[in-house]
Design an enzyme around this catalytic site. Structure first.
Site, mmCIF file in Angstrom:
data_model
loop_
_atom_site.group_PDB
_atom_site.id
_atom_site.type_symbol
_atom_site.label_atom_id
_atom_site.label_comp_id
_atom_site.label_asym_id
_atom_site.label_seq_id
_atom_site.Cartn_x
_atom_site.Cartn_y
_atom_site.Cartn_z
ATOM 1 N N ASN A 62 -3.289 5.332 8.429
ATOM 2 C CA ASN A 62 -2.446 4.806 9.307
ATOM 3 C C ASN A 62 -2.654 3.030 9.995
ATOM 4 O O ASN A 62 -3.881 2.898 10.264
ATOM 5 C CB ASN A 62 -2.103 5.558 10.552
ATOM 6 C CG ASN A 62 -3.353 6.099 11.452
ATOM 7 O OD1 ASN A 62 -4.360 6.157 11.018
ATOM 8 N ND2 ASN A 62 -3.004 6.084 12.484
ATOM 9 N N GLU A 64 -1.197 1.024 12.983
ATOM 10 C CA GLU A 64 -0.424 0.722 14.086
ATOM 11 C C GLU A 64 0.010 -0.649 14.550
ATOM 12 O O GLU A 64 -0.601 -1.443 13.962
ATOM 13 C CB GLU A 64 -1.239 1.500 15.173
ATOM 14 C CG GLU A 64 -1.336 3.066 15.417
ATOM 15 C CD GLU A 64 -1.926 3.623 16.237
ATOM 16 O OE1 GLU A 64 -2.151 4.935 16.541
ATOM 17 O OE2 GLU A 64 -2.565 2.984 17.119
ATOM 18 N N CYS A 73 2.411 5.076 8.788
ATOM 19 C CA CYS A 73 1.517 6.212 8.633
ATOM 20 C C CYS A 73 0.734 6.315 7.403
ATOM 21 O O CYS A 73 1.341 5.434 6.364
ATOM 22 C CB CYS A 73 2.625 7.555 8.826
ATOM 23 S SG CYS A 73 3.308 7.897 10.309
ATOM 24 N N GLU A 75 0.309 8.582 5.224
ATOM 25 C CA GLU A 75 1.157 9.052 3.886
ATOM 26 C C GLU A 75 2.028 8.126 3.332
ATOM 27 O O GLU A 75 1.909 8.114 1.990
ATOM 28 C CB GLU A 75 2.028 10.272 4.350
ATOM 29 C CG GLU A 75 1.037 11.553 4.626
ATOM 30 C CD GLU A 75 0.938 11.589 6.485
ATOM 31 O OE1 GLU A 75 0.664 12.646 6.919
ATOM 32 O OE2 GLU A 75 0.808 10.257 7.097
ATOM 33 N N CYS A 115 7.440 10.867 7.229
ATOM 34 C CA CYS A 115 6.707 10.798 6.018
ATOM 35 C C CYS A 115 7.229 12.132 4.983
ATOM 36 O O CYS A 115 7.291 11.929 3.821
ATOM 37 C CB CYS A 115 5.241 11.142 6.491
ATOM 38 S SG CYS A 115 4.385 9.834 7.017
#
Length: 161
Positions: A62, A64, A73, A75, A115
């Site tokens: 991830n 941010e 994210c 994924e 996701c």
């Protein structure tokens, strides 16, 4: 009116060593990838490892941003990277590992809604299931055979005709 029950099989493993060896290796790669997550705001780090049909593994974590919607994210970082580098190569499995710097995460954290929808798009595009393996910092590990298991009645391209 009729009632329809939607259910799926969730495989629960007591520990990393209880997984088949190939899944252990993939999950260890996700754990290592989460260490490189950029999560200064939530302190919640996630790593993902995507196993492709050709044997390649693509990592993500991830990332941010102070403007929360601008982050991504783990994924989606991993599957979008896989799609960019290996277009047309099917995704077999995604391993996800999450942890928090604020507390011990003792259960698996499943993919967020965005996701799940993104993984579902790849699953529908390749017309074959993508297994999902999930774990926290400690505790049990969950495995599903398909994103459709944890995203029943998902939105897909056929609605856009």
């Amino acid at each position: 009116m009729k009632k329809v029950n939607i259910s799926f099989d969730l495989f629960v493993f007591e520990s990393l060593t209880a997984l088949p060896v190939g899944n252990q290796k993939l999950l260890k790669m996700a754990i290592k990838s989460r260490e490189n997550a950029y999560a200064p705001y939530s302190k919640f780090k996630v790593g993902a490892a995507v196993l492709l049909e050709n044997g390649e593994v693509v990592l993500g974590n991830n990332q941010e941003n102070a403007s929360y919607p601008s982050g991504l994210c783990a994924e989606r970082v991993a599957i979008f990277q896989a799609g960019a580098i290996y277009p047309g190569v099917k995704i077999k499995t995604i391993a996800i590992s999450a942890t928090s710097e604020k507390y011990e995460l003792d259960r698996p954290a499943g993919p967020c809604g965005n996701c799940r929808q993104s993984i579902a798009e790849y699953e529908q595009k390749q017309q074959s299931p993508i297994a999902i393996i999930m774990m926290g910092s400690v505790g049990e590990i969950y495995k599903t055979n398909s994103i459709a298991d944890i995203l029943p009645l998902g939105f897909e391209a056929s609605y856009l005709k």
